[in-house]
Design a protein around this motif. Structure first.
Motif, PDB file in Angstrom:
ATOM      1  N   GLY A   4      51.555  25.989  47.057  1.00  0.00           N
ATOM      2  CA  GLY A   4      50.428  25.271  47.618  1.00  0.00           C
ATOM      3  C   GLY A   4      49.171  26.112  47.577  1.00  0.00           C
ATOM      4  N   PRO A   5      48.029  25.492  47.934  1.00  0.00           N
ATOM      5  CA  PRO A   5      46.764  26.220  47.891  1.00  0.00           C
ATOM      6  C   PRO A   5      46.765  27.418  48.833  1.00  0.00           C
ATOM      7  N   GLY A   6      46.026  28.440  48.453  1.00  0.00           N
ATOM      8  CA  GLY A   6      45.849  29.598  49.323  1.00  0.00           C
ATOM      9  C   GLY A   6      46.736  30.756  48.948  1.00  0.00           C
ATOM     10  N   VAL A  48      41.975  40.047  33.791  1.00  0.00           N
ATOM     11  CA  VAL A  48      42.571  38.849  34.410  1.00  0.00           C
ATOM     12  C   VAL A  48      42.195  38.780  35.884  1.00  0.00           C
ATOM     13  N   ALA A  49      42.319  39.910  36.585  1.00  0.00           N
ATOM     14  CA  ALA A  49      41.997  39.931  38.011  1.00  0.00           C
ATOM     15  C   ALA A  49      40.543  39.538  38.246  1.00  0.00           C
ATOM     16  N   CYS A  50      39.634  40.085  37.437  1.00  0.00           N
ATOM     17  CA  CYS A  50      38.215  39.782  37.615  1.00  0.00           C
ATOM     18  C   CYS A  50      37.900  38.314  37.343  1.00  0.00           C
ATOM     19  N   TRP A  51      38.516  37.748  36.306  1.00  0.00           N
ATOM     20  CA  TRP A  51      38.264  36.337  36.006  1.00  0.00           C
ATOM     21  C   TRP A  51      38.892  35.420  37.050  1.00  0.00           C
ATOM     22  N   ALA A  52      40.003  35.844  37.652  1.00  0.00           N
ATOM     23  CA  ALA A  52      40.586  35.045  38.740  1.00  0.00           C
ATOM     24  C   ALA A  52      39.643  35.016  39.937  1.00  0.00           C
ATOM     25  N   ALA A  53      39.044  36.167  40.264  1.00  0.00           N
ATOM     26  CA  ALA A  53      38.073  36.206  41.361  1.00  0.00           C
ATOM     27  C   ALA A  53      36.852  35.358  41.017  1.00  0.00           C
ATOM     28  N   TYR A  54      36.391  35.454  39.786  1.00  0.00           N
ATOM     29  CA  TYR A  54      35.247  34.658  39.339  1.00  0.00           C
ATOM     30  C   TYR A  54      35.568  33.166  39.387  1.00  0.00           C
ATOM     31  N   GLY A  55      36.845  32.833  39.155  1.00  0.00           N
ATOM     32  CA  GLY A  55      37.273  31.440  39.173  1.00  0.00           C
ATOM     33  C   GLY A  55      37.481  30.874  40.559  1.00  0.00           C
ATOM     34  N   GLY A  56      37.243  31.683  41.590  1.00  0.00           N
ATOM     35  CA  GLY A  56      37.281  31.161  42.952  1.00  0.00           C
ATOM     36  C   GLY A  56      38.384  31.690  43.828  1.00  0.00           C
ATOM     37  N   CYS A  57      39.289  32.523  43.302  1.00  0.00           N
ATOM     38  CA  CYS A  57      40.342  33.090  44.138  1.00  0.00           C
ATOM     39  C   CYS A  57      39.720  34.158  45.035  1.00  0.00           C
ATOM     40  N   ARG A  58      39.824  33.981  46.349  1.00  0.00           N
ATOM     41  CA  ARG A  58      39.112  34.835  47.294  1.00  0.00           C
ATOM     42  C   ARG A  58      39.831  36.148  47.587  1.00  0.00           C
ATOM     43  N   ALA A  79      35.459  46.159  42.393  1.00  0.00           N
ATOM     44  CA  ALA A  79      34.967  45.642  43.673  1.00  0.00           C
ATOM     45  C   ALA A  79      33.731  44.779  43.476  1.00  0.00           C
ATOM     46  N   ASP A  80      32.858  45.163  42.542  1.00  0.00           N
ATOM     47  CA  ASP A  80      31.650  44.381  42.283  1.00  0.00           C
ATOM     48  C   ASP A  80      31.965  42.997  41.739  1.00  0.00           C
ATOM     49  N   ARG A  81      33.161  42.820  41.213  1.00  0.00           N
ATOM     50  CA  ARG A  81      33.562  41.511  40.692  1.00  0.00           C
ATOM     51  C   ARG A  81      34.575  40.821  41.597  1.00  0.00           C
ATOM     52  N   GLY A  82      34.638  41.263  42.844  1.00  0.00           N
ATOM     53  CA  GLY A  82      35.425  40.555  43.842  1.00  0.00           C
ATOM     54  C   GLY A  82      36.899  40.875  43.870  1.00  0.00           C
ATOM     55  N   VAL A  83      37.299  41.990  43.229  1.00  0.00           N
ATOM     56  CA  VAL A  83      38.714  42.375  43.171  1.00  0.00           C
ATOM     57  C   VAL A  83      38.954  43.566  44.101  1.00  0.00           C
ATOM     58  N   THR A 265      43.564  33.266  31.316  1.00  0.00           N
ATOM     59  CA  THR A 265      44.664  33.518  32.245  1.00  0.00           C
ATOM     60  C   THR A 265      44.160  33.623  33.684  1.00  0.00           C
ATOM     61  N   GLY A 266      43.077  34.373  33.897  1.00  0.00           N
ATOM     62  CA  GLY A 266      42.561  34.540  35.252  1.00  0.00           C
ATOM     63  C   GLY A 266      42.117  33.222  35.857  1.00  0.00           C
ATOM     64  N   ALA A 267      41.371  32.426  35.097  1.00  0.00           N
ATOM     65  CA  ALA A 267      40.897  31.143  35.605  1.00  0.00           C
ATOM     66  C   ALA A 267      42.060  30.180  35.823  1.00  0.00           C
ATOM     67  N   PHE A 268      43.035  30.210  34.912  1.00  0.00           N
ATOM     68  CA  PHE A 268      44.221  29.362  35.049  1.00  0.00           C
ATOM     69  C   PHE A 268      44.952  29.674  36.355  1.00  0.00           C
ATOM     70  N   LEU A 269      45.165  30.954  36.635  1.00  0.00           N
ATOM     71  CA  LEU A 269      45.891  31.343  37.852  1.00  0.00           C
ATOM     72  C   LEU A 269      45.091  31.011  39.105  1.00  0.00           C
ATOM     73  N   ALA A 270      43.773  31.203  39.060  1.00  0.00           N
ATOM     74  CA  ALA A 270      42.941  30.848  40.205  1.00  0.00           C
ATOM     75  C   ALA A 270      43.041  29.354  40.500  1.00  0.00           C
ATOM     76  N   ALA A 271      43.048  28.551  39.444  1.00  0.00           N
ATOM     77  CA  ALA A 271      43.150  27.104  39.633  1.00  0.00           C
ATOM     78  C   ALA A 271      44.508  26.710  40.210  1.00  0.00           C
ATOM     79  N   LEU A 272      45.584  27.338  39.732  1.00  0.00           N
ATOM     80  CA  LEU A 272      46.900  27.065  40.312  1.00  0.00           C
ATOM     81  C   LEU A 272      46.917  27.398  41.797  1.00  0.00           C
ATOM     82  N   LEU A 273      46.339  28.544  42.149  1.00  0.00           N
ATOM     83  CA  LEU A 273      46.320  28.951  43.555  1.00  0.00           C
ATOM     84  C   LEU A 273      45.494  27.999  44.416  1.00  0.00           C
TER      85      LEU A 273
END
Length: 308
Positions: A4-6, A48-58, A79-83, A265-273
């Motif tokens: 589920g989300p989160g 991947v981690a940076c793109w997941a953060a960019y894709g909205g994973c907090r 850290a500057d890219r939210g990771v 991959t990063g954006a895909f995983l962020a969207a799944l989350l």
């Protein structure tokens, strides 16, 4: 398998210094070729981690290993890219370096010269099951499989994730290194992975099939969900031996294809989350891949106050 989300995303993988040399046309052997050269943060796992953060994973965390030469720089860049960087600093080996030769012609195709350095030394001693506290997904960079210490870490991380019911994804990372490792060995090592994210070449190599859709379908008999990245042709989503979706690529004007698969991959995983299904998540992945090829380097723009 989805959750589920989160929850947090934990990425385990390589943190690399990229030296990107952009040239036009064939390299001139034995003499000079004019190029634009930049030093940039990279590494498949870190990207991947940076793109997941960019894709909205907090809450994105990255476990990797770097040398003392560039540890502070890489921590700041992540850290500057939210990771949240969880970097092990190695006193005996320098940070890995990749020279990316990028042809600035229409395809923006790239060739890598790789010295993995300290990232090859990430191993079981760097792992703790507490790393999974609060984690909803674990992603493993395929580069972990290409050295003895980090290869030994993979089954430990998989077992810990399985014990907590945390789904695991893996990106095979490199057709060249896969060939050296061996297909059968790779498939044995990734047993228990829930999502496999190969490129077209990697999927064909892993199955021995020349057709991308056939390769993705065959892999999905071994792994519950396969999302095969097809570059300018988008992505294929396969389950239970069948391709269930063909997702078109987003339009782009390529400058540098470095990190495009990591962006997907990063954006895909962020969207799944965030609660998306695999097909919707693949659309997000294609959008990120298109964004990635339009800029130089493998990372997204720096995070802003709203996380984008």
């Amino acid at each position: 398998m989805t959750t589920g989300p989160g929850g947090a995303l934990l990425v385990v993988g390589d943190v690399i210094t990229d030296v990107v040399a952009r040239h036009r046309g064939p390299l001139a052997s034995g003499t000079d070729t004019a190029a634009s050269i930049r030093r940039l943060p990279g590494g498949a796992g870190a990207n991947v981690a940076c793109w997941a953060a960019y894709g909205g994973c907090r809450d994105v965390r990255l476990l990797g290993r770097v040398g003392t030469d560039a540890a502070d720089w890489h921590e700041r860049e992540l850290a500057d890219r939210g990771v949240r960087p969880l970097l092990v600093v190695d006193d005996a080996a320098p940070t890995g370096t990749v020279i990316c030769l990028v042809d600035t012609g229409d395809s923006a195709e790239r060739t890598f010269l790789t010295d993995s350095g300290a990232s090859l030394r990430l191993g079981p001693g760097d792992w703790s099951d507490t790393l999974l506290d609060g984690v909803a997904r674990l992603h493993l960079s395929g580069y972990l499989l290409f050295s003895k210490p980090s290869r030994a870490l993979v089954p430990i991380a998989l077992a810990a994730a399985r014990a907590r019911g945390v789904p695991v994804s893996l990106d095979p990372a490199s057709a060249g290194f896969l060939t050296e490792l061996g297909v059968d060995r790779f498939l044995d090592l990734v047993e228990g992975v829930d999502v496999l994210l190969p490129s077209r070449d990697e999927a064909c190599l892993l199955t021995g099939l020349p057709d991308a859709a056939d390769a993705a379908a065959k892999l999905s008999r071994l792994v519950p969900l396969v999302v095969s990245k097809q570059g300018a042709e988008g992505a294929l989503v396969a389950r239970s031996g069948t391709v269930s979706a063909r997702v078109p690529a987003a339009p782009a004007s390529p400058r540098d294809s470095t990190g495009a698969g990591d962006a997907f991959t990063g954006a895909f995983l962020a969207a799944l989350l965030a609660g998306a299904g695999p097909e919707e998540a693949a659309v997000a992945g294609c959008r990120a891949g298109a964004r990635a090829v339009e800029q130089v380097g493998g990372r997204p723009p720096r995070a802003t106050a709203d996380g984008r």
